[in-house]
Scaffold this motif. Sequence first.
Motif, PDB file in Angstrom:
ATOM      1  N   VAL A  67       1.069  -0.633  -0.127  1.00 13.43           N
ATOM      2  CA  VAL A  67      -0.025  -0.038   0.483  1.00 13.43           C
ATOM      3  C   VAL A  67       0.776   1.286   0.216  1.00 13.43           C
ATOM      4  CG1 VAL A  67      -1.618   1.490   1.559  1.00 13.43           C
ATOM      5  CG2 VAL A  67      -1.798  -1.432   0.532  1.00 13.43           C
ATOM      6  N   TYR A  68       2.018   1.377   0.864  1.00 16.21           N
ATOM      7  CA  TYR A  68       3.055   1.924   0.626  1.00 16.21           C
ATOM      8  C   TYR A  68       3.557   3.038  -0.371  1.00 16.21           C
ATOM      9  CZ  TYR A  68       6.481   5.580   2.664  1.00 16.21           C
ATOM     10  OH  TYR A  68       7.244   6.837   2.317  1.00 16.21           O
ATOM     11  N   GLU A  69       3.815   1.283  -0.999  1.00 15.41           N
ATOM     12  CA  GLU A  69       4.242   1.965  -2.644  1.00 15.41           C
ATOM     13  C   GLU A  69       3.500   2.202  -3.710  1.00 15.41           C
ATOM     14  OE1 GLU A  69       7.923  -0.748  -1.394  1.00 15.41           O
ATOM     15  OE2 GLU A  69       6.404  -1.833  -2.496  1.00 15.41           O
ATOM     16  N   PHE A  70       2.242   1.709  -3.425  1.00 15.58           N
ATOM     17  CA  PHE A  70       0.925   3.189  -4.314  1.00 15.58           C
ATOM     18  C   PHE A  70       0.912   3.877  -3.906  1.00 15.58           C
ATOM     19  CE2 PHE A  70       1.244  -2.182  -6.791  1.00 15.58           C
ATOM     20  CZ  PHE A  70       0.106  -2.081  -7.949  1.00 15.58           C
ATOM     21  N   SER A  71       1.104   5.106  -2.873  1.00 14.74           N
ATOM     22  CA  SER A  71       0.578   5.243  -2.611  1.00 14.74           C
ATOM     23  C   SER A  71       1.323   7.066  -2.985  1.00 14.74           C
ATOM     24  CB  SER A  71      -0.475   5.363  -0.910  1.00 14.74           C
ATOM     25  OG  SER A  71      -1.019   4.517  -1.037  1.00 14.74           O
ATOM     26  N   PRO A  72      -0.091   7.833  -3.441  1.00 15.39           N
ATOM     27  CA  PRO A  72       1.747   9.221  -4.027  1.00 15.39           C
ATOM     28  C   PRO A  72       1.621   9.799  -1.750  1.00 15.39           C
ATOM     29  CG  PRO A  72      -0.609   9.704  -3.994  1.00 15.39           C
ATOM     30  CD  PRO A  72      -0.576   7.980  -3.322  1.00 15.39           C
ATOM     31  N   PRO A  73       2.640  10.626  -1.698  1.00 20.56           N
ATOM     32  CA  PRO A  73       2.893  10.780  -0.105  1.00 20.56           C
ATOM     33  C   PRO A  73       1.928  11.648   0.708  1.00 20.56           C
ATOM     34  CG  PRO A  73       4.680  11.744  -1.935  1.00 20.56           C
ATOM     35  CD  PRO A  73       3.503  10.857  -2.653  1.00 20.56           C
ATOM     36  N   ARG A  74       1.392  12.175  -0.164  1.00 21.45           N
ATOM     37  CA  ARG A  74       0.346  12.512   0.288  1.00 21.45           C
ATOM     38  C   ARG A  74      -1.243  11.778   1.242  1.00 21.45           C
ATOM     39  NH1 ARG A  74      -0.319  18.819  -2.338  1.00 21.45           N
ATOM     40  NH2 ARG A  74       1.204  19.347  -1.876  1.00 21.45           N
ATOM     41  N   ARG A  75      -1.180  10.889   0.542  1.00 21.31           N
ATOM     42  CA  ARG A  75      -2.568  10.003   1.464  1.00 21.31           C
ATOM     43  C   ARG A  75      -1.826   8.380   1.363  1.00 21.31           C
ATOM     44  NH1 ARG A  75      -7.179  10.110  -0.641  1.00 21.31           N
ATOM     45  NH2 ARG A  75      -7.526   8.135  -0.843  1.00 21.31           N
ATOM     46  N   ARG A  76      -0.151   8.230   2.173  1.00 18.86           N
ATOM     47  CA  ARG A  76       0.383   7.520   2.867  1.00 18.86           C
ATOM     48  C   ARG A  76      -0.336   6.823   3.691  1.00 18.86           C
ATOM     49  NH1 ARG A  76       6.541   8.671   0.876  1.00 18.86           N
ATOM     50  NH2 ARG A  76       5.819   8.038  -1.896  1.00 18.86           N
ATOM     51  N   ASN A  77      -0.621   7.563   5.013  1.00 15.25           N
ATOM     52  CA  ASN A  77      -1.374   7.347   6.011  1.00 15.25           C
ATOM     53  C   ASN A  77      -3.013   7.335   5.472  1.00 15.25           C
ATOM     54  OD1 ASN A  77       1.271   7.631   8.449  1.00 15.25           O
ATOM     55  ND2 ASN A  77       1.075   9.422   7.514  1.00 15.25           N
ATOM     56  N   LEU A  78      -3.387   8.255   5.265  1.00 12.22           N
ATOM     57  CA  LEU A  78      -4.936   7.569   5.078  1.00 12.22           C
ATOM     58  C   LEU A  78      -4.999   5.882   4.009  1.00 12.22           C
ATOM     59  CD1 LEU A  78      -7.528   8.465   4.943  1.00 12.22           C
ATOM     60  CD2 LEU A  78      -7.921   9.729   2.573  1.00 12.22           C
ATOM     61  N   LEU A  95      -7.111   2.713   5.600  1.00 16.82           N
ATOM     62  CA  LEU A  95      -8.053   2.208   4.534  1.00 16.82           C
ATOM     63  C   LEU A  95      -8.013   0.685   4.733  1.00 16.82           C
ATOM     64  CD1 LEU A  95      -8.417   5.176   1.729  1.00 16.82           C
ATOM     65  CD2 LEU A  95     -10.295   4.390   3.321  1.00 16.82           C
ATOM     66  N   ALA A  96      -6.657   0.308   4.312  1.00 16.42           N
ATOM     67  CA  ALA A  96      -6.781  -1.224   3.861  1.00 16.42           C
ATOM     68  C   ALA A  96      -6.921  -1.827   5.095  1.00 16.42           C
ATOM     69  CB  ALA A  96      -5.449  -1.047   3.090  1.00 16.42           C
ATOM     70  N   PHE A  97      -6.185  -1.242   6.215  1.00 16.29           N
ATOM     71  CA  PHE A  97      -6.068  -1.675   7.857  1.00 16.29           C
ATOM     72  C   PHE A  97      -7.542  -1.167   8.143  1.00 16.29           C
ATOM     73  CE2 PHE A  97      -1.545  -2.318   6.684  1.00 16.29           C
ATOM     74  CZ  PHE A  97      -1.026  -3.311   7.615  1.00 16.29           C
ATOM     75  N   ALA A  98      -8.256  -0.914   7.533  1.00 13.33           N
ATOM     76  CA  ALA A  98      -9.833  -0.713   8.248  1.00 13.33           C
ATOM     77  C   ALA A  98     -10.624  -2.243   8.508  1.00 13.33           C
ATOM     78  CB  ALA A  98     -10.121   0.206   7.808  1.00 13.33           C
ATOM     79  N   GLY A  99      -9.946  -3.143   6.948  1.00 10.87           N
ATOM     80  CA  GLY A  99     -10.370  -4.716   7.657  1.00 10.87           C
ATOM     81  C   GLY A  99      -9.907  -5.099   8.804  1.00 10.87           C
TER      82      GLY A  99
END
Length: 431
Positions: free
Chosen positions: A115-126, A130-134
């Motif tokens: 998830v980190y590597e597919f995400s732009p810097p401004r959305r990495r935590n969000l 989202l993924a770990f909301a599971g």
Amino acid sequence: MLLLCLACMTLEGYDVIAYGAALPFMLADGSWQLTVAQASLLGTLTPIGMLAGAILVGLLTDLVGRRRLIIASVTVFSAAMLLCALAPGVPLFALGRILVGLGVGGVLPSIAALVYEFSPPRRRNLNTALAFAGVGTGGALAAVVAAVVVPAAGFRAEYLIGGLAALVVLPLAVRYLPESLVFLHATGRHDALRRWTTRLRLDAGVVAPAKASDEPATGAGRLSVLFSRDHAVATVLFCLTTFASLLVLFGLYTWLPQLMRSAGYELGSALTFLIVLNLGTAVGPLFVGRLADRIGSQRAIAGSFLLAVAGIVVLSSPLPIVLLYAAVVLAGVGTVGTQILINVFVASRYPVHVRATAIGTALSVGRLGGILGPLYGGMLLSAQLPTAWLFYAFAAPALLGAVLVTLVPRARRARTANEAAPPNSPEVTAP
């Protein structure tokens, strides 16, 4: 990619929480004659497996890739849930819980890195939230099944449902879950990179050529990077922070229903608290993750730990039910939410070729806290302490975690390979 990671983490959350949700029924079932002490030991088996899984997969995922390890890990912990459901006695059930931990320990660092590597810097935590909301979603489902299905069908149904759910998720993951483009270019796997960019309908130039500093190292070489002069202090503090986080997390997940029963609530009400706790872990981290993208991971993690402290302390008091539910939500945000942010914080501090190893190492040491958490809770309950002190004892390590994360040194200003990535790299702009 996010939806599939969310589905995998929902299975993971269900399988981890299933034991704590089914535990009151297992203690009441005379066929196995479980005692509180035996239940505490069984509760440590999943974190023990997670410790082994995080060590093993944290190393392997930097060698063979994120995608393969996610699929393999989900297969292992889902098959283990079926073993728990069919186990004729405690020994095979114990083996099943260890294997659940082995698979769960593997899927966490792999998904965090992907998830980190597919995400732009401004959305990495969000995006990670989202993924770990599971985790919270699956945990809430486990508590619902325990409250609705288990009283009529028996505690084995709790584990059977968790195992069978993988029959829906795994085929979709095999077909659609992508490999990390950052991982492929960093490890020089150009043929696979071309295949995935074609499959994802991306311009092959979206990923920069691998730099020498991104070349893969041996297992010993990756660990030496973690404990080099630039990273050693941060690595140790990340490990200790994760230890504190998972001690509180697994202690509450295992014993919250029993703690609430000791506070005078009926079993049904106690399970409702577990449902609310997991709903808080599913929704709350989305807001905390968004905040972390704005103010930085370090301050958000410290604040999240303090939310856990506040929520747990409030639970020690006889308050109106609405306020108690609000406190449980805070405790959920401050436990799972904290761990989600820690994973992103760790990922941001290490180069690509050691990123999953760094997350796996922190989680491996943290699993010792996860192992201690159920034992810690069982010891507190066996000591017959006043109810308020039981909750204070769980708030204390959360407070310690807030202190530890503030001590993590700032990243050096020297540009790393990740920071030097060109503007069209997938780590800067999502494909």
